[in-house]
Scaffold this active site. Structure first.
Site, PDB file in Angstrom:
ATOM      1  N   GLU A  90       5.395  15.974   7.881  1.00 31.24           N
ATOM      2  CA  GLU A  90       5.031  14.810   7.075  1.00 31.24           C
ATOM      3  C   GLU A  90       5.001  15.152   5.585  1.00 31.24           C
ATOM      4  O   GLU A  90       5.555  14.428   4.751  1.00 31.24           O
ATOM      5  CB  GLU A  90       3.648  14.297   7.506  1.00 31.24           C
TER       6      GLU A  90
ATOM      7  N   ASP B 239       7.606  13.592   2.731  1.00 28.40           N
ATOM      8  CA  ASP B 239       7.100  12.794   1.620  1.00 28.40           C
ATOM      9  C   ASP B 239       7.533  13.360   0.268  1.00 28.40           C
ATOM     10  O   ASP B 239       7.972  12.620  -0.621  1.00 28.40           O
ATOM     11  CB  ASP B 239       5.578  12.713   1.675  1.00 28.40           C
TER      12      ASP B 239
ATOM     13  N   SER C 276       7.215   6.660   7.683  1.00 30.70           N
ATOM     14  CA  SER C 276       6.751   7.676   6.738  1.00 30.70           C
ATOM     15  C   SER C 276       7.810   8.006   5.701  1.00 30.70           C
ATOM     16  O   SER C 276       7.479   8.493   4.616  1.00 30.70           O
ATOM     17  CB  SER C 276       6.383   8.969   7.469  1.00 30.70           C
TER      18      SER C 276
ATOM     19  N   GLY D  98      15.296 -14.549   5.476  1.00 33.86           N
ATOM     20  CA  GLY D  98      14.063 -14.520   4.703  1.00 33.86           C
ATOM     21  C   GLY D  98      13.083 -13.488   5.229  1.00 33.86           C
ATOM     22  O   GLY D  98      13.450 -12.574   5.981  1.00 33.86           O
TER      23      GLY D  98
ATOM     24  N   ASP E 249      10.422 -11.578   7.420  1.00 35.27           N
ATOM     25  CA  ASP E 249      10.074 -11.529   8.836  1.00 35.27           C
ATOM     26  C   ASP E 249       9.129 -10.364   9.074  1.00 35.27           C
ATOM     27  O   ASP E 249       8.977  -9.473   8.235  1.00 35.27           O
ATOM     28  CB  ASP E 249      11.323 -11.433   9.715  1.00 35.27           C
TER      29      ASP E 249
END
Length: 565
Positions: free
Chosen positions: A274, A278, A471, A524, A526
């Site tokens: 992670e 990032d 992520s 559009g 959702d």
């Protein structure tokens, strides 16, 4: 001399329940025993503001300087006085330097015995096969005089709160993220071998940025991207090697410790996946940006304290904060969500954007029925959903909703909040009805490539892995915003009022195919992909300083007082 006893002022008062502090019972099978009485712990107490933020502040329409913010919306001095007196009576010690400037969090340290008496909450140790946690169940109580002055008390319970929303390609059981969620307490599992990834497509973050039409020679020089991490770590050698492979300068990455959290890299099957995802995604798409990584324990206290530290960090000064950790709304106490949302309101008032992953478990978010992930469900957060993207050269050939649930490889989160009401800027987007009358906020706002089968090539603990998940989308958008901030010469702040405006439609690629379980994509907005994925070069001009286009107001300079001769 005999010890002078503190007068029993608060102890004689009737007790009130701290609203929203109800904590669920511990769900796992575990042995139980009382928490050792002499152990000292630290809790975070959130006190009320001097004055509530105006709606225009919360929407970022009227920006505040840090000085203005502290003077008008810092901690209420009377509330702090009460909490300090309460702490003294119950044998608790305020942590020096808290609250930090701008923050409303005062930290108190004391023994388990003192904490139980002060907050009316029995604390026990519950031991599972893999870890021991300090647990409280039920509500916190406070002396009646503190009613309204204290908004949250976090840290009595240290159960893991959130999970990281990343998935390694081929990891059908999502072992890596589950191990990371437990803060290292879970049994580690072997990382995915390259052979498991051979059937998948992968891209570098630079290639994804090209698909999304980031400006040629995009720069985020002068910007800092803040990243919240609740475990794991990074190795400088990996970052250097990775950016060398991209032909980019190595970004400046700074680790910031919060509540004892540290940069602690271990193996690729931990939260390191992670952390590296990032850093590498956000920095690669925003060359020149500095990266500040706020490491904290994976608890509700650690989550809030890390976000609070990033928002009020006057050293690194992040203009955008990326969060790739979260959990279904039902897994949080109301006081935790309220406190975190209030912190995001502060960020908006200061012109700081917060992006958050919408989750990797489809419309259920890993629970029963439909659920959305928090903090992405906060209306003051840019919620980032996921797609499956394929392309050739710099052209997208297909982009649909990420849904690999049939292969046990996850799907984008999305749906309707049961906690936060429908924001004004979503009023004309046909958000489905919430499950509870209190809700209405639609998730996500935007999307980007997330399917691990079309994932990002990143370097983790000396290995090249392909990782996806929402992520990856939160730091992708954080990087986009850093580039926009540099190009526009001002921070974007809370984006939703600008991007939901009809004129901004040209800045999005509308995703109209696929579903995440209960919700389907369509023209559009959702509840799978929000407004769509970015057409960045077109979108950037719409990310103006505020919804009204006004620059932050500056305090009037004070005239120096003349000294009498």
């Amino acid at each position: 001399m005999p010890t002078k006893k503190t007068a029993s002022h608060f102890a004689t008062q009737s007790r009130i329940i701290l609203p929203g502090s109800q904590k669920a019972a511990f769900a796992q099978t575990a042995t139980e025993k009382p928490a050792p009485a002499a152990i000292r712990i630290t809790v975070s107490v959130v006190v009320k503001r001097k004055a509530p933020l105006k709606t225009a502040n919360r929407l970022g329409k009227e920006r505040l300087t840090r000085v203005q913010f502290r003077q008008a919306h810092g901690p209420d001095p009377n509330a702090l006085k009460l909490v300090r007196a309460f702490a003294k009576e119950y044998g608790l010690t305020p942590v020096p330097g808290t609250p930090a400037p701008g923050s409303r969090i005062i930290k108190l340290t004391g023994s388990i015995t003192a904490m139980q008496k002060a907050f009316g909450a029995p604390l026990v140790h519950k031991t599972t096969e893999t870890a021991t946690y300090r647990v409280r169940e039920g509500s916190i109580t406070l002396p009646s005089e503190l009613s309204g002055s204290v908004e949250a008390v976090l840290g009595l319970d240290n159960r893991p709160q959130a999970e990281p929303h990343f998935r390694i390609a081929g990891d059908t059981r999502n072992f890596a993220a589950r191990t990371a969620q437990a803060g290292g307490f879970a049994t580690p599992h072997a990382s995915i071998q390259p052979s498991a990834q051979q059937a998948n497509i992968s891209y570098t973050p630079v290639q994804v940025a090209q698909f999304y039409q980031f400006p040629a020679n995009a720069s985020a020089a002068g910007q800092t991207i803040g990243i919240l991490e609740l475990g794991g770590g990074y190795r400088a050698a990996d970052i250097t090697a990775y950016f060398k492979s991209l032909g980019q300068p190595t970004p400046k990455v700074t680790a910031v410790s919060v509540d004892g959290g540290k940069n602690s890299p271990s193996t690729s099957s931990s939260a390191d996946g992670e952390v590296m995802l990032d850093i590498e995604v956000s920095a690669a798409v925003a060359p020149g940006a500095n990266i500040a990584v706020y490491f904290a324990p994976n608890t509700d206290q650690g989550f809030l304290d890390a976000l609070d530290a990033a928002i009020h960090d006057t050293t690194n000064k992040p203009s955008v904060i990326s969060i790739s950790w979260g959990s279904a709304e039902a897994n949080w106490t109301q006081q935790s969500m309220t406190a975190l949302d209030a912190a995001c309101q502060s960020a908006a008032a200061l012109g700081i954007t917060v992006t958050a992953a919408a989750g990797d478990n489809g419309s259920t978010d890993g629970g029963t029925g439909n659920n959305v992930d928090f903090p992405s469900s906060s209306p003051h957060v840019l919620a980032c959903g996921g797609t499956k993207l394929t392309g050739s050269g710099t052209t997208i050939t297909s982009e649909v909703v990420w849904n690999e649930l049939a292969n046990n490889e996850g799907a984008t989160g999305g749906g309707v909040s049961n906690v936060f009401p429908l924001p004004a800027w979503q009023s004309s987007t046909n958000v489905p009805a919430p499950g509870k009358a209190t809700g209405g906020r639609g998730v996500p706002d935007v999307c980007g490539n997330a399917d691990p089968a079309t994932g990002y090539t990143v370097r983790v603990d000396g290995q090249d892995l392909v990782i996806g998940g929402t992520s990856a989308v939160a730091p992708l958008w954080a990087g986009l915003i850093a580039v926009a901030n540099q190009q526009n010469g001002a921070t974007a702040g809370l984006l939703q009022p600008q991007i939901y405006a009809a004129k901004a439609k040209a800045g999005f690629r509308d995703i109209t195919s696929g579903d995440n379980g209960s919700f389907s994509a369509g023209p559009g907005w959702d509840a799978c992909t929000g407004l769509g994925s970015p057409i960045t070069a077109t979108l950037i001009p719409f990310l103006t300083t505020t919804a009204s286009g006004k620059k932050p107001t500056k305090p009037k300079p004070t005239k120096p007082t003349k000294r009498k001769k």
